[in-house]
Scaffold this motif. Structure first.
Motif, short mmCIF file in Angstrom:
data_model
loop_
_atom_site.label_atom_id
_atom_site.label_comp_id
_atom_site.label_asym_id
_atom_site.label_seq_id
_atom_site.Cartn_x
_atom_site.Cartn_y
_atom_site.Cartn_z
N ALA A 85 0.84 -1.21 0.00
CA ALA A 85 0.00 0.00 0.00
C ALA A 85 0.87 1.25 0.00
CB ALA A 85 -0.94 -0.01 1.21
N LEU A 86 1.96 1.22 0.76
CA LEU A 86 2.88 2.36 0.78
C LEU A 86 3.44 2.63 -0.62
CD1 LEU A 86 4.35 4.54 2.41
CD2 LEU A 86 6.12 2.83 2.92
N GLY A 87 3.80 1.58 -1.32
CA GLY A 87 4.28 1.74 -2.69
C GLY A 87 3.20 2.30 -3.60
N ASP A 88 1.98 1.81 -3.46
CA ASP A 88 0.87 2.32 -4.26
C ASP A 88 0.59 3.79 -3.95
OD1 ASP A 88 0.59 -0.21 -5.39
OD2 ASP A 88 -1.12 -0.77 -4.11
N ILE A 89 0.65 4.14 -2.68
CA ILE A 89 0.43 5.53 -2.27
C ILE A 89 1.51 6.43 -2.86
CG2 ILE A 89 0.48 7.09 -0.27
CD1 ILE A 89 -0.81 4.68 1.31
N ALA A 90 2.76 6.00 -2.76
CA ALA A 90 3.85 6.79 -3.31
C ALA A 90 3.67 7.00 -4.81
CB ALA A 90 5.19 6.11 -3.02
N ASP A 91 3.30 5.95 -5.53
CA ASP A 91 3.07 6.05 -6.98
C ASP A 91 1.95 7.03 -7.29
OD1 ASP A 91 5.09 4.21 -7.44
OD2 ASP A 91 3.71 2.52 -7.77
N ALA A 92 0.86 6.96 -6.53
CA ALA A 92 -0.28 7.83 -6.77
C ALA A 92 0.08 9.30 -6.54
CB ALA A 92 -1.47 7.42 -5.89
N VAL A 93 0.76 9.56 -5.43
CA VAL A 93 1.12 10.95 -5.12
C VAL A 93 2.14 11.47 -6.13
CG1 VAL A 93 2.20 12.47 -3.40
CG2 VAL A 93 0.52 10.76 -2.67
N LEU A 94 3.17 10.68 -6.40
CA LEU A 94 4.19 11.11 -7.37
C LEU A 94 3.60 11.31 -8.75
CD1 LEU A 94 7.18 8.86 -6.27
CD2 LEU A 94 6.99 11.35 -6.03
N GLY A 95 2.62 10.48 -9.12
CA GLY A 95 1.98 10.61 -10.42
C GLY A 95 1.22 11.92 -10.59
N GLY A 96 0.82 12.51 -9.50
CA GLY A 96 0.08 13.77 -9.55
C GLY A 96 0.96 15.00 -9.40
N LEU A 97 2.24 14.81 -9.19
CA LEU A 97 3.15 15.95 -9.02
C LEU A 97 3.87 16.25 -10.33
CD1 LEU A 97 4.77 15.01 -5.59
CD2 LEU A 97 3.02 16.75 -6.01
N PRO A 98 4.16 17.53 -10.56
CA PRO A 98 4.91 17.86 -11.78
C PRO A 98 6.34 17.37 -11.66
CG PRO A 98 4.55 19.83 -10.44
CD PRO A 98 3.80 18.71 -9.78
N ARG A 99 6.90 17.01 -12.80
CA ARG A 99 8.32 16.64 -12.83
C ARG A 99 9.13 17.92 -12.69
NH1 ARG A 99 10.33 11.88 -12.44
NH2 ARG A 99 12.03 12.49 -13.79
N HIS A 100 10.25 17.85 -11.98
CA HIS A 100 11.12 19.01 -11.83
C HIS A 100 11.81 19.30 -13.15
CE1 HIS A 100 13.82 21.87 -9.99
NE2 HIS A 100 14.79 21.29 -10.66
N GLU A 101 11.75 20.53 -13.56
CA GLU A 101 12.44 20.95 -14.78
C GLU A 101 13.69 21.70 -14.39
OE1 GLU A 101 11.57 20.08 -17.84
OE2 GLU A 101 9.87 18.97 -17.02
N PRO A 102 14.76 21.59 -15.18
CA PRO A 102 15.97 22.35 -14.89
C PRO A 102 15.65 23.82 -14.83
CG PRO A 102 16.34 20.81 -16.71
CD PRO A 102 14.86 20.79 -16.39
N ASP A 103 16.34 24.53 -13.95
CA ASP A 103 16.09 25.96 -13.82
C ASP A 103 16.95 26.76 -14.79
OD1 ASP A 103 18.43 25.31 -12.55
OD2 ASP A 103 18.01 26.40 -10.72
N GLY A 104 16.31 27.60 -15.53
CA GLY A 104 17.01 28.55 -16.37
C GLY A 104 17.64 27.95 -17.62
N PRO A 105 18.04 28.83 -18.54
CA PRO A 105 18.59 28.40 -19.81
C PRO A 105 20.07 28.04 -19.76
CG PRO A 105 18.40 30.78 -19.76
CD PRO A 105 17.82 30.25 -18.47
N GLY A 106 20.76 28.35 -18.67
CA GLY A 106 22.20 28.07 -18.59
C GLY A 106 22.50 26.59 -18.50
N ARG A 107 23.73 26.26 -18.65
CA ARG A 107 24.15 24.85 -18.57
C ARG A 107 25.06 24.68 -17.37
NH1 ARG A 107 24.81 21.87 -24.02
NH2 ARG A 107 23.01 22.66 -25.05
N SER A 108 25.17 23.41 -16.95
CA SER A 108 26.16 23.09 -15.93
C SER A 108 26.63 21.68 -16.12
CB SER A 108 25.58 23.28 -14.53
OG SER A 108 24.67 22.28 -14.22
#
Length: 159
Positions: free
Chosen positions: A136-159
């Motif tokens: 159930a913990l795995g299912d809960i984690a999947d459900a919550v993560l599925g509803g969150l936006p993926r983190h996008e890199p910040d700004g146009p610069g490179r590193s």
């Protein structure tokens, strides 16, 4: 009149989850530091590098994989480089990029810490739950993560 707030039951569950999350993270971090001298951030970066072929990766790819902001990663890598855990060098293909590589010391500490960390996770989470609760913990984690936006890199610069 309808409100958009949480019901008493929802607020109670959320408060218990928050308490568990904070106490568990603190306990795992204390045990990690005690066994290896590594912080959670050190451990996150080192294990990501260990999971990378050649144990070296562009900083941009590392940052995106961890979901970190550019400044956070930069400051953390500087501290880790000063302690001899990683090295950084210019990317041969793109002189604007930086490559991060784990050192022998970083590898040794990460490998040692991984065994202790996994034992702590087993002790504090896996052994505390039934098989159904763990599923159930795995299912809960999947459900919550599925509803969150993926983190996008910040700004146009490179590193």
């Amino acid at each position: 009149m309808a409100t958009s707030g949480l019901s008493a039951r929802q607020a109670d569950v959320w408060a218990r989850y928050q308490s568990m999350r904070v106490r568990l993270a603190g306990q795992l971090n204390r045990e990690l530091a005690a066994c290896s001298g590594l912080s959670e951030a050190d451990f996150e970066i080192l294990t990501a590098l260990l999971d990378t072929p050649g144990e070296a990766v562009r900083a941009l790819a590392l940052r995106c994989g961890l979901g970190w902001e550019k400044s956070r990663l930069s400051h953390q890598l500087r501290r880790m480089e000063q302690r001899g855990l990683v090295t950084r060098f210019d990317c041969a293909e793109d002189n604007r990029g930086t490559v991060v590589q784990i050192t022998e010391l970083g590898r040794e500490l990460a490998e040692e810490a991984t065994a202790h960390y996994e034992q702590a996770v087993r002790r504090h989470v896996v052994d505390a739950l039934t098989r159904d609760q763990l599923d159930a913990l795995g299912d809960i984690a999947d459900a919550v993560l599925g509803g969150l936006p993926r983190h996008e890199p910040d700004g146009p610069g490179r590193s």
